[in-house]
Write a protein that holds these residues in place. Structure first.
Motif, PDB file in Angstrom:
ATOM      1  N   VAL A 112     -95.116 -72.953  66.719  1.00 48.87           N
ATOM      2  CA  VAL A 112     -95.045 -73.231  65.279  1.00 48.87           C
ATOM      3  C   VAL A 112     -93.827 -72.541  64.653  1.00 48.87           C
ATOM      4  CG1 VAL A 112     -96.182 -72.814  63.051  1.00 48.87           C
ATOM      5  CG2 VAL A 112     -97.505 -73.696  64.980  1.00 48.87           C
ATOM      6  N   ILE A 113     -93.560 -71.301  65.063  1.00 47.88           N
ATOM      7  CA  ILE A 113     -92.384 -70.575  64.546  1.00 47.88           C
ATOM      8  C   ILE A 113     -91.118 -71.376  64.829  1.00 47.88           C
ATOM      9  CG2 ILE A 113     -90.926 -68.540  64.926  1.00 47.88           C
ATOM     10  CD1 ILE A 113     -93.552 -66.957  65.404  1.00 47.88           C
ATOM     11  N   GLU A 114     -91.037 -71.924  66.053  1.00 52.24           N
ATOM     12  CA  GLU A 114     -89.835 -72.671  66.450  1.00 52.24           C
ATOM     13  C   GLU A 114     -89.760 -74.025  65.754  1.00 52.24           C
ATOM     14  OE1 GLU A 114     -87.533 -74.226  70.483  1.00 52.24           O
ATOM     15  OE2 GLU A 114     -89.317 -72.970  70.658  1.00 52.24           O
ATOM     16  N   SER A 115     -90.865 -74.778  65.763  1.00 51.62           N
ATOM     17  CA  SER A 115     -90.826 -76.142  65.225  1.00 51.62           C
ATOM     18  C   SER A 115     -90.727 -76.176  63.705  1.00 51.62           C
ATOM     19  CB  SER A 115     -92.074 -76.923  65.677  1.00 51.62           C
ATOM     20  OG  SER A 115     -93.251 -76.339  65.138  1.00 51.62           O
ATOM     21  N   SER A 116     -91.309 -75.183  63.040  1.00 48.40           N
ATOM     22  CA  SER A 116     -91.300 -75.182  61.566  1.00 48.40           C
ATOM     23  C   SER A 116     -90.013 -74.607  60.992  1.00 48.40           C
ATOM     24  CB  SER A 116     -92.480 -74.362  61.036  1.00 48.40           C
ATOM     25  OG  SER A 116     -92.298 -72.985  61.317  1.00 48.40           O
ATOM     26  N   GLU A 117     -89.292 -73.815  61.813  1.00 55.33           N
ATOM     27  CA  GLU A 117     -88.077 -73.126  61.342  1.00 55.33           C
ATOM     28  C   GLU A 117     -88.383 -72.254  60.123  1.00 55.33           C
ATOM     29  OE1 GLU A 117     -85.320 -76.364  60.802  1.00 55.33           O
ATOM     30  OE2 GLU A 117     -84.707 -76.275  62.895  1.00 55.33           O
ATOM     31  N   VAL A 118     -89.525 -71.558  60.183  1.00 52.97           N
ATOM     32  CA  VAL A 118     -89.923 -70.658  59.093  1.00 52.97           C
ATOM     33  C   VAL A 118     -88.821 -69.634  58.833  1.00 52.97           C
ATOM     34  CG1 VAL A 118     -91.258 -69.235  60.723  1.00 52.97           C
ATOM     35  CG2 VAL A 118     -91.719 -69.054  58.296  1.00 52.97           C
ATOM     36  N   ILE A 119     -88.169 -69.205  59.915  1.00 50.58           N
ATOM     37  CA  ILE A 119     -87.010 -68.306  59.813  1.00 50.58           C
ATOM     38  C   ILE A 119     -85.897 -68.877  60.684  1.00 50.58           C
ATOM     39  CG2 ILE A 119     -86.137 -66.041  60.588  1.00 50.58           C
ATOM     40  CD1 ILE A 119     -88.692 -64.819  59.646  1.00 50.58           C
ATOM     41  N   GLN A 120     -84.671 -68.849  60.167  1.00 46.06           N
ATOM     42  CA  GLN A 120     -83.514 -69.238  60.979  1.00 46.06           C
ATOM     43  C   GLN A 120     -83.146 -68.029  61.830  1.00 46.06           C
ATOM     44  OE1 GLN A 120     -82.361 -72.223  60.993  1.00 46.06           O
ATOM     45  NE2 GLN A 120     -82.943 -73.171  59.068  1.00 46.06           N
ATOM     46  N   THR A 121     -83.329 -68.129  63.133  1.00 47.39           N
ATOM     47  CA  THR A 121     -83.094 -66.962  63.994  1.00 47.39           C
ATOM     48  C   THR A 121     -81.622 -66.545  64.024  1.00 47.39           C
ATOM     49  OG1 THR A 121     -83.110 -68.498  65.878  1.00 47.39           O
ATOM     50  CG2 THR A 121     -85.124 -67.230  65.466  1.00 47.39           C
ATOM     51  N   GLU A 122     -80.730 -67.441  63.589  1.00 46.63           N
ATOM     52  CA  GLU A 122     -79.315 -67.050  63.464  1.00 46.63           C
ATOM     53  C   GLU A 122     -79.161 -65.898  62.462  1.00 46.63           C
ATOM     54  OE1 GLU A 122     -79.316 -71.450  64.535  1.00 46.63           O
ATOM     55  OE2 GLU A 122     -80.444 -70.122  63.203  1.00 46.63           O
ATOM     56  N   ARG A 184     -82.747 -51.694  52.253  1.00 40.19           N
ATOM     57  CA  ARG A 184     -83.512 -52.693  52.987  1.00 40.19           C
ATOM     58  C   ARG A 184     -83.498 -54.007  52.222  1.00 40.19           C
ATOM     59  NH1 ARG A 184     -86.928 -49.891  56.771  1.00 40.19           N
ATOM     60  NH2 ARG A 184     -88.018 -51.853  57.154  1.00 40.19           N
ATOM     61  N   LYS A 185     -83.589 -55.099  52.949  1.00 37.46           N
ATOM     62  CA  LYS A 185     -83.706 -56.396  52.271  1.00 37.46           C
ATOM     63  C   LYS A 185     -84.695 -57.284  53.008  1.00 37.46           C
ATOM     64  CE  LYS A 185     -79.808 -58.847  54.388  1.00 37.46           C
ATOM     65  NZ  LYS A 185     -78.619 -59.664  54.106  1.00 37.46           N
ATOM     66  N   GLY A 186     -85.292 -58.192  52.255  1.00 37.00           N
ATOM     67  CA  GLY A 186     -86.313 -59.059  52.825  1.00 37.00           C
ATOM     68  C   GLY A 186     -85.729 -60.178  53.672  1.00 37.00           C
ATOM     69  N   LEU A 187     -86.600 -60.790  54.454  1.00 37.79           N
ATOM     70  CA  LEU A 187     -86.212 -61.944  55.259  1.00 37.79           C
ATOM     71  C   LEU A 187     -86.124 -63.188  54.374  1.00 37.79           C
ATOM     72  CD1 LEU A 187     -88.697 -61.446  58.233  1.00 37.79           C
ATOM     73  CD2 LEU A 187     -86.234 -61.025  58.306  1.00 37.79           C
ATOM     74  N   ARG A 188     -85.280 -64.118  54.760  1.00 33.99           N
ATOM     75  CA  ARG A 188     -85.253 -65.419  54.073  1.00 33.99           C
ATOM     76  C   ARG A 188     -86.252 -66.346  54.749  1.00 33.99           C
ATOM     77  NH1 ARG A 188     -79.603 -68.072  53.851  1.00 33.99           N
ATOM     78  NH2 ARG A 188     -80.818 -69.670  52.786  1.00 33.99           N
ATOM     79  N   ILE A 189     -87.274 -66.718  54.004  1.00 32.20           N
ATOM     80  CA  ILE A 189     -88.286 -67.641  54.538  1.00 32.20           C
ATOM     81  C   ILE A 189     -87.854 -69.059  54.167  1.00 32.20           C
ATOM     82  CG2 ILE A 189     -90.725 -68.260  54.570  1.00 32.20           C
ATOM     83  CD1 ILE A 189     -90.095 -65.434  55.653  1.00 32.20           C
ATOM     84  N   HIS A 190     -87.552 -69.868  55.176  1.00 33.85           N
ATOM     85  CA  HIS A 190     -87.013 -71.202  54.925  1.00 33.85           C
ATOM     86  C   HIS A 190     -88.111 -72.254  54.748  1.00 33.85           C
ATOM     87  CE1 HIS A 190     -82.690 -70.361  55.664  1.00 33.85           C
ATOM     88  NE2 HIS A 190     -83.199 -69.343  56.332  1.00 33.85           N
ATOM     89  N   LYS A 191     -89.209 -72.087  55.467  1.00 28.42           N
ATOM     90  CA  LYS A 191     -90.323 -73.033  55.363  1.00 28.42           C
ATOM     91  C   LYS A 191     -91.628 -72.256  55.302  1.00 28.42           C
ATOM     92  CE  LYS A 191     -87.766 -76.739  55.762  1.00 28.42           C
ATOM     93  NZ  LYS A 191     -87.565 -77.628  54.608  1.00 28.42           N
ATOM     94  N   HIS A 192     -92.660 -72.902  54.806  1.00 22.80           N
ATOM     95  CA  HIS A 192     -93.973 -72.262  54.690  1.00 22.80           C
ATOM     96  C   HIS A 192     -95.019 -73.075  55.472  1.00 22.80           C
ATOM     97  CE1 HIS A 192     -91.706 -70.568  51.336  1.00 22.80           C
ATOM     98  NE2 HIS A 192     -92.579 -69.580  51.304  1.00 22.80           N
ATOM     99  N   PRO A 193     -95.035 -72.932  56.795  1.00 23.89           N
ATOM    100  CA  PRO A 193     -96.020 -73.677  57.588  1.00 23.89           C
ATOM    101  C   PRO A 193     -97.435 -73.138  57.376  1.00 23.89           C
ATOM    102  CG  PRO A 193     -94.848 -72.127  58.992  1.00 23.89           C
ATOM    103  CD  PRO A 193     -94.187 -72.065  57.639  1.00 23.89           C
ATOM    104  N   CYS A 233     -95.397 -80.196  61.402  1.00 26.11           N
ATOM    105  CA  CYS A 233     -94.747 -79.219  62.287  1.00 26.11           C
ATOM    106  C   CYS A 233     -95.399 -79.169  63.658  1.00 26.11           C
ATOM    107  CB  CYS A 233     -94.785 -77.830  61.661  1.00 26.11           C
ATOM    108  SG  CYS A 233     -94.040 -77.732  60.027  1.00 26.11           S
ATOM    109  N   SER A 234     -96.706 -79.405  63.700  1.00 25.56           N
ATOM    110  CA  SER A 234     -97.415 -79.300  64.976  1.00 25.56           C
ATOM    111  C   SER A 234     -98.781 -79.974  64.875  1.00 25.56           C
ATOM    112  CB  SER A 234     -97.599 -77.826  65.359  1.00 25.56           C
ATOM    113  OG  SER A 234     -98.359 -77.695  66.537  1.00 25.56           O
ATOM    114  N   VAL A 235     -99.190 -80.603  65.971  1.00 24.37           N
ATOM    115  CA  VAL A 235    -100.556 -81.116  66.112  1.00 24.37           C
ATOM    116  C   VAL A 235    -101.079 -80.594  67.442  1.00 24.37           C
ATOM    117  CG1 VAL A 235    -102.033 -83.133  66.324  1.00 24.37           C
ATOM    118  CG2 VAL A 235    -100.091 -83.197  64.766  1.00 24.37           C
TER     119      VAL A 235
END
Length: 277
Positions: A112-122, A184-193, A233-235
């Motif tokens: 789900v982390i990979e398919s939803s792109e909740v975070i851009q690992t770049e 410190r700074k927060g993560l950028r959340i790109h999607k909300h699966p 994102c996933s079934v």
């Protein structure tokens, strides 16, 4: 009398409720259990969340560590989820190596982390091919009463939104990382699966947010993950009887409604914590 019937014929006991479009715990077939969320409760973690879906209770702690990027992805960091189902959460789990269910849940969350792109690992890469962040997401079940995957995804999403990383620079002369824990700074959340799980009884009756007992009696289970753009994102369907296209569409429709509800909850709790700070 009812208690004896439930013990002797648990499936027939459940069917007697399903015929009336309700369930033994008083919910209608399409009702989710009460969901509560707290974030930031683990002070030693970089981000954390505690989720309750009915009696199912999940805690997620995120720990960020510096590492070398992989050879295959030199410009990316990575996220490592791990689901733990200890004996304390239910008598069905035994001490020892991770159970098959725990391993399957960890793999499901990684997918789900990979398919939803909740975070851009770049965005976790600090210095290409040299330095990146690894986010270890430890997800532990404190109390198990069914619908593990939904609760794990909510806990992960909320913990990621609560995560902050220290500023890191790489020395030009020494090439050594310098960590500034004050900035410190927060993560950028790109999607909300968000996940929504279902059980099927008698090949046609759908119930949402199943309890552990319902999971043990049903003929099939299904988990659907959608994001805020209603993107699928996933079934996940681990065997059991097949579902008609019409039933699958109904599950997807209910899942998109659940996504909106949970995203609002996560946003509300996150904002209230920020305001309190």
């Amino acid at each position: 009398m009812a208690a004896g019937f439930k013990t002797a014929e648990p499936l027939e006991y459940h069917r007697s409720f399903l015929k009336e479009n309700c369930r033994p715990d008083g919910r209608e077939l399409g009702d989710f259990r009460t969901t509560t969320l707290n974030i930031g409760s683990i002070s030693t973690a970089d981000g954390s969340a505690l989720v309750k879906v009915g009696n199912t209770t999940i805690i997620c702690g995120i720990k960020a560590e510096l590492a070398n990027p992989t050879v295959e992805a030199p410009g990316k960091g990575y996220i490592v989820p791990n689901v733990d189902l200890p004996p304390l959460c239910s008598s069905r789990f035994r001490p020892g190596p991770p159970s098959e269910q725990a391993q399957a849940a960890s793999q499901f969350i990684a997918d789900v982390i990979e398919s939803s792109e909740v975070i851009q690992t770049e965005e976790l890469c600090i210095d290409r091919a040299k330095l990146c962040w690894v986010l270890y997401c430890d997800i532990m079940c404190l109390d198990y009463d069914g619908n593990l995957l939904d609760a794990c995804i909510i806990a992960l999403l909320a913990a990621l939104k609560n995560t902050t990383l220290p500023e890191v620079t790489v020395g030009t002369e020494t090439s050594e990382p310098q960590v500034n824990i004050e900035k410190r700074k927060g993560l950028r959340i790109h999607k909300h699966p968000v996940a929504a799980s279902f059980c099927v009884f008698d090949d046609s009756i759908l119930v949402v947010d199943p309890t552990a007992e319902e999971e043990s009696l049903c003929s099939a289970q299904l988990t659907v993950v959608t994001d805020e753009e209603e993107r699928l994102c996933s079934v996940h369907k681990p065997g059991g009887t097949s579902l008609s296209g019409e039933k699958l569409q109904e599950c997807i429709r209910r899942a998109t409604g659940r996504q909106r509800e949970i995203q609002k909850l996560v946003h509300k709790v996150t904002q209230s914590v920020k305001t309190a700070e």
